[in-house]
Write a protein that holds these residues in place. Structure first.
Motif, PDB file in Angstrom:
ATOM      1  N   GLY B  47      -1.231 181.988 -23.675  1.00 66.90           N
ATOM      2  CA  GLY B  47      -2.345 182.231 -23.064  1.00 66.90           C
ATOM      3  C   GLY B  47      -2.395 183.908 -23.036  1.00 66.90           C
ATOM      4  N   HIS B  48      -1.352 184.938 -24.404  1.00 68.22           N
ATOM      5  CA  HIS B  48      -0.899 186.303 -23.736  1.00 68.22           C
ATOM      6  C   HIS B  48      -1.990 187.077 -24.041  1.00 68.22           C
ATOM      7  CE1 HIS B  48       2.691 185.601 -21.639  1.00 68.22           C
ATOM      8  NE2 HIS B  48       3.532 185.143 -22.370  1.00 68.22           N
ATOM      9  N   CYS B  49      -2.041 186.641 -25.902  1.00 74.01           N
ATOM     10  CA  CYS B  49      -3.304 188.448 -26.616  1.00 74.01           C
ATOM     11  C   CYS B  49      -4.510 188.315 -26.319  1.00 74.01           C
ATOM     12  CB  CYS B  49      -2.926 188.246 -27.840  1.00 74.01           C
ATOM     13  SG  CYS B  49      -3.420 186.558 -28.672  1.00 74.01           S
ATOM     14  N   ARG B  50      -5.334 187.095 -25.967  1.00 78.29           N
ATOM     15  CA  ARG B  50      -7.012 186.192 -26.057  1.00 78.29           C
ATOM     16  C   ARG B  50      -7.115 186.630 -27.164  1.00 78.29           C
ATOM     17  NH1 ARG B  50      -5.232 183.826 -22.022  1.00 78.29           N
ATOM     18  NH2 ARG B  50      -7.194 183.188 -20.921  1.00 78.29           N
ATOM     19  N   THR B  53      -9.752 183.699 -28.431  1.00 76.79           N
ATOM     20  CA  THR B  53     -11.007 184.023 -27.984  1.00 76.79           C
ATOM     21  C   THR B  53     -12.127 183.675 -28.154  1.00 76.79           C
ATOM     22  OG1 THR B  53     -10.678 184.937 -25.853  1.00 76.79           O
ATOM     23  CG2 THR B  53     -12.959 184.381 -25.964  1.00 76.79           C
ATOM     24  N   ASN B  62      -9.959 180.056 -24.833  1.00 78.22           N
ATOM     25  CA  ASN B  62      -9.175 181.202 -25.773  1.00 78.22           C
ATOM     26  C   ASN B  62      -8.927 179.322 -25.707  1.00 78.22           C
ATOM     27  OD1 ASN B  62      -7.926 180.140 -22.824  1.00 78.22           O
ATOM     28  ND2 ASN B  62      -6.371 180.637 -24.156  1.00 78.22           N
TER      29      ASN B  62
END
Ligand SMILES: Cc1cc2nc3c(=O)[nH]c(=O)nc-3n(C[C@H](O)[C@H](O)[C@H](O)COP(=O)(O)O)c2cc1C
Ligand code: SF4
Ligand code: SF4
Ligand code: SF4
Ligand code: FES
Ligand code: FES
Lengths: 592, 238
Positions: B47-50, B53, B62
């Motif tokens: 769930g870091h980059c998004r 989404t 996301n």
């Protein structure tokens, strides 16, 4: 020496049951003893816990109250948030620098004193304020500084200093929070009801969470109660970090019993045996009195086994200290932090009521919410719902600070208009009112007829008055800077986007911006809002977005160029190279 | 429970999924590509980059962690989302120090490929020009933090695939960086060049020494087809 440290680490780790989940407490204890956490200490701690060095470093490097460099015996944290600077914190800061002969972020050569800036420490009504080795100092003036420094140097008891005083500053008590209540009254009512009917009573009061999001408390408890797990947990969110909020501080000073009463009622309702109060590191000075109240309640049988004689109802409360990170107020980050990790929010679903503390169903409730719940049990949901506005029942604590005559805590029924509030606090000439702190919204005079409520202008409690003489854009800049500093860095739009917002805003403020920069601010603000992982990033663009909306002229006035202007400063970039090469372009007749 | 218990739509196309799948997994199986950077099919999502989404019933979520649900309406390939995702890629370019023409990862780098796919031309956001530390202490692996996008794949792979704990994070906000499990450098960790963590980096941040620039220009993975084509091919075939 090295052996001493190793045995201290071992003892400390032992004291917390060699439990990796208690790494926050272990790190706090070691930091208090050693003054900082060296790579060596980190290594020993990892070894004693049977985990990896990189895990311990991951955690300790996250929190602003942990230093990995040697610090002075005394550490001064001077708040430099917006309100403080309105009240002259810059002059106080300069006085400290002068007196100590160092800059912020540095330690005196004799290793005696370290000077830091910090975000809001919950004393905005008594600004300028500072924490000196955790002890709060309020209403500081530059002329106080020499005396304070002298006292530190002479090893005097800082508690005896006249500035080491916190007034709870409750200007207007109401019927829900700041009214008397007999210890145990709400608990005794609760245990004569089934947990379901307790939840039902809360539902009758239509209580909504006071921490910001306004989620119906009865529904949260019901979800949590029904979720399957090996244990259920109740967490009281006392991380109060939104700049300009200090209403939970007033509760914890004035009526801690009511909070613990509410936690116990909630524990009964959701079926928890353990409650945790997560107290922000900045409020450590409240810890001794809170522990005393807990001890008293254990002694009275209001905590522990078979509470109030109710067979099988056992509930205990422990206080978990934080270590300086605004994002830990976000409930899932709070849970990570309470489990001894970096305070990085989690992706949802699953929600804490499904998988919370240690993966078990957990209800996280704000301090004030829990007080309301206790009062509802005592006086009834119907009574509670008779106060307030359509979708917002009961009263709300507002912490008012900034350019007003009577800063402090006000308990008022929901639905009060901003106009009425600013008249009450002596700020009728306000240029703008920041409701809900930086993450809330900035209201212009045309909006002063609006009401404080979930259905109109919600707030966790922060109300910052911005007077007619202030440079509002400078306030916006400082709010944006706050998010840059507090972003946890987990996700890209917030970690990187907030910095870019700040840079673009500064470009506009310096008169280097063009119309396209204004458009970019709005576009980028929307990206950060839409794409961020948690509430911090989702609200980080609010100071900019709500003022572009409410005060467009302020921005227009700074626009000097219609066409695109580069952010890249060519001249400045060349300076470094020129200096290294010993060249002076101007003398050489080269114009860039 | 039946294997295809859940039905929902992505951009109007009906998708069947298992109830315990995420939107990303269901989309992949259906041959619909949702752009992503930090996700890797062999790892739990971070769930870091998004970048992944999407809109679920109108609300941003996301795809890599959001569970499927019967009847949800998912928007993925829209102009709005493309622009938002492009902003994130742009942020990543200005946040680090990326000089593609000389980078070993050029042509196989997922960040670069995503920039092409989302039609990011030249970053216009202000560059951060950060000073980042290079770690060349390991005999077989480089860690060039200039190119790190903090996707956390190496962190997760080391734990989840290699059963080690070589990588972690350090600091917060813009100062956040990749850390290694030693007091000195990566050379003093138990990382092996054969570890999955050593070769799972989407950019040129973690690279194996002595085998750079082996694939000639024109033959590198994203020279001919855009990133995500492997997933979309399934749909064309199916
Ligand atoms: C960045 C951020 C900071 C927050 N800080 C706090 C806080 O200090 N205290 C609080 O009660 N809730 C805070 N919240 C809200 C919590 O996530 C959560 O909604 C709340 O504790 C739930 O309690 P309630 O239902 O009683 O309001 C914060 C949320 C975000 C996104
Ligand atoms: S939005 Fe900001 S604070 Fe929240 S997870 Fe992302 S980086 Fe962390
Ligand atoms: S890591 Fe990717 S984006 Fe960065 S320089 Fe290398 S090829 Fe370019
Ligand atoms: S080193 Fe590579 S895999 Fe690890 S976080 Fe950075 S970009 Fe991701
Ligand atoms: S204590 Fe400084 S602004 Fe709140
Ligand atoms: S791929 Fe989903 S957040 Fe990165």
């Amino acid at each position: 020496m090295a052996e001493d440290m190793r045995s201290l680490v071992n003892q400390t780790v032992e004291r917390f049951g060699k439990d990796r989940h208690r790494l926050m407490d272990i790190a706090r204890a070691l930091h208090a003893r050693l003054g900082y956490l060296s790579e060596e200490t980190i290594g020993h701690t990892a070894q004693a816990l049977g985990i990896h060095r990189v895990e311990v470093r991951d955690m300790v490097s996250f929190y602003s109250f942990f230093s990995r460099k040697k610090q002075g015996k005394t550490v001064i944290h001077l708040c430099n948030a917006v309100v403080e600077r309105m009240k002259g914190a810059d002059a106080v800061g300069r006085a400290f620098e002068r007196e100590l002969g160092i800059h912020f972020g540095e330690t005196t050569p004799d290793d005696a004193i370290t000077l830091h800036h910090t975000a809001c420490i919950g004393l905005s009504d008594q600004a300028p304020s500072a924490l000196i080795n955790g002890i709060p100092f309020t209403n500081l003036k530059p002329e106080d500084v020499p005396g304070i420094v002298k006292a530190i140097r002479e090893g005097e008891d800082m508690l005896n200093m006249p500035q080491a005083e916190v007034d709870s500053n409750v200007r207007r008590p109401g019927e829900v929070i700041f009214a008397p209540m007999e210890r145990g009254a709400a608990i005794r009512k609760a245990i004569n009801m089934t947990p379901e009917s307790v939840i039902n009573e809360i539902n009758k009061g239509r209580l909504r969470g006071r921490g910001g999001a306004g989620f119906p408390t009865a529904m949260k408890w019901d979800f949590c109660r029904k979720a399957k797990g090996n244990a259920h947990y109740l967490v009281c969110n006392a991380d109060e970090g939104e700049p300009g909020t200090f209403k939970d501080r007033a509760i914890l000073q004035e009526c801690p019993d009511l909070v613990f009463e509410g936690m116990t009622v909630a524990g009964y309702a959701i079926g928890a045996r353990e409650g945790i109060m997560y107290l922000r590191g900045e409020y450590e000075y409240l810890l001794p009195s809170l522990e005393r109240v807990l001890a008293k309640r254990r002694h009275l049988g209001l905590l522990g086994e078979n509470i109030c004689g109710c067979e099988g109802f056992s509930f205990n409360i422990r206080i978990q200290m934080g270590a300086g990170a605004y994002v830990c107020g976000e409930e899932s980050a709070l849970l990570e932090s309470a489990e001894g990790k970096r305070g990085a929010p989690r992706d949802r679903p699953p929600f804490p009521v499904q998988k919370g503390y240690k993966g078990e169903p957990t209800s996280v409730n704000n301090v004030e919410t829990l007080c309301c719940a206790a009062r509802i049990l005592d006086r009834g949901g119907e009574w509670f719902a008779s106060m307030g506005s359509r979708d917002s029942t009961g009263t709300k604590l507002l912490s008012v600070s900034g350019d007003c005559e009577h800063p402090g805590v006000y308990e008022l029924p929901y639905g009060i208009t901003v106009k009425k509030l600013i008249d009450m606090v002596g700020a009728s000439d306000a240029q703008a009112v920041q409701v809900g702190g930086p993450s809330g919204r900035c209201l212009a005079p045309k909006d002063f007829g609006r009401s404080i409520s979930f259905e109109d202008v919600p707030t966790g409690g922060s109300v910052i008055i911005i007077g007619p003489e202030r440079d509002l854009l400078e306030c916006v800049r400082q709010f944006t800077e706050f998010f840059v500093e507090e972003s946890c860095g987990w996700c890209v739009p917030c970690r990187s986007g907030t910095t870019i917002l700040l840079k673009t805003l500064e470009k506009v403020m310096e008169g280097r911006g063009s119309r396209s920069d204004l458009a970019n601010l709005e576009k980028l603000g929307k990206t950060v809002k839409t794409m961020s992982r948690c509430g911090l990033g989702q609200t980080a663009a609010n100071p900019i977005l709500t003022t572009i909306n409410g005060f467009p002229d302020l921005y227009e006035a700074r626009i000097k160029h219609e066409e695109y202007t580069p952010a890249f400063d060519f001249k400045k970039a060349l300076e470094v190279g020129c200096e290294a090469a010993g060249r002076n372009l101007e003398l050489e007749g080269i114009h860039v | 429970m039946s294997k295809d218990a859940v039905t929902f739509t992505i951009d109007g196309v009906e998708v069947k999924a298992k109830p315990d799948q995420t939107i990303m997994e269901a989309a992949d199986a259906a041959g619909i590509y949702i752009p992503r950077l930090c996700y890797h099919k062999d790892l739990l999502p971070g769930g870091h980059c998004r970048v992944c989404t999407v809109r679920v019933n109108g609300r941003p979520a996301n795809a890599c962690t959001f569970p499927v649900n019967s009847g949800i309406v998912v928007e993925n390939d829209t102009e709005e989302l493309k622009a938002l995702r492009r902003d994130i890629i742009e942020m990543l370019f200005v946040e680090g120090n990326h000089y593609c023409p000389s980078c070993e990862a050029s042509g196989k780098c997922e960040l670069q490929a995503m920039a092409y796919r989302l039609e990011l031309l030249t970053p216009q956001m202000p560059y951060a020009w950060p000073k980042r530390e290079l770690d060349a202490t390991h005999p077989d692996v480089y860690l060039d933090r200039d190119r790190c996008i903090l996707c956390g794949r190496c962190v997760r792979a080391s734990v989840q695939l290699d059963g080690k704990r070589v990588f972690g994070f350090e600091n917060r906000g813009a100062q956040k960086r990749i850390a290694v499990d030693s007091a000195t450098g990566m050379g003093d960790t138990d990382l092996s060049a054969k570890d999955r963590a050593a070769s799972i980096c989407p950019t040129g941040c973690l690279t194996i020494k002595r085998q750079g620039y082996l694939t000639p220009v024109g033959k590198r993975p994203y020279d001919k087809v855009p990133i995500g084509s492997d997933i979309e091919k399934k749909q064309a075939a199916g």
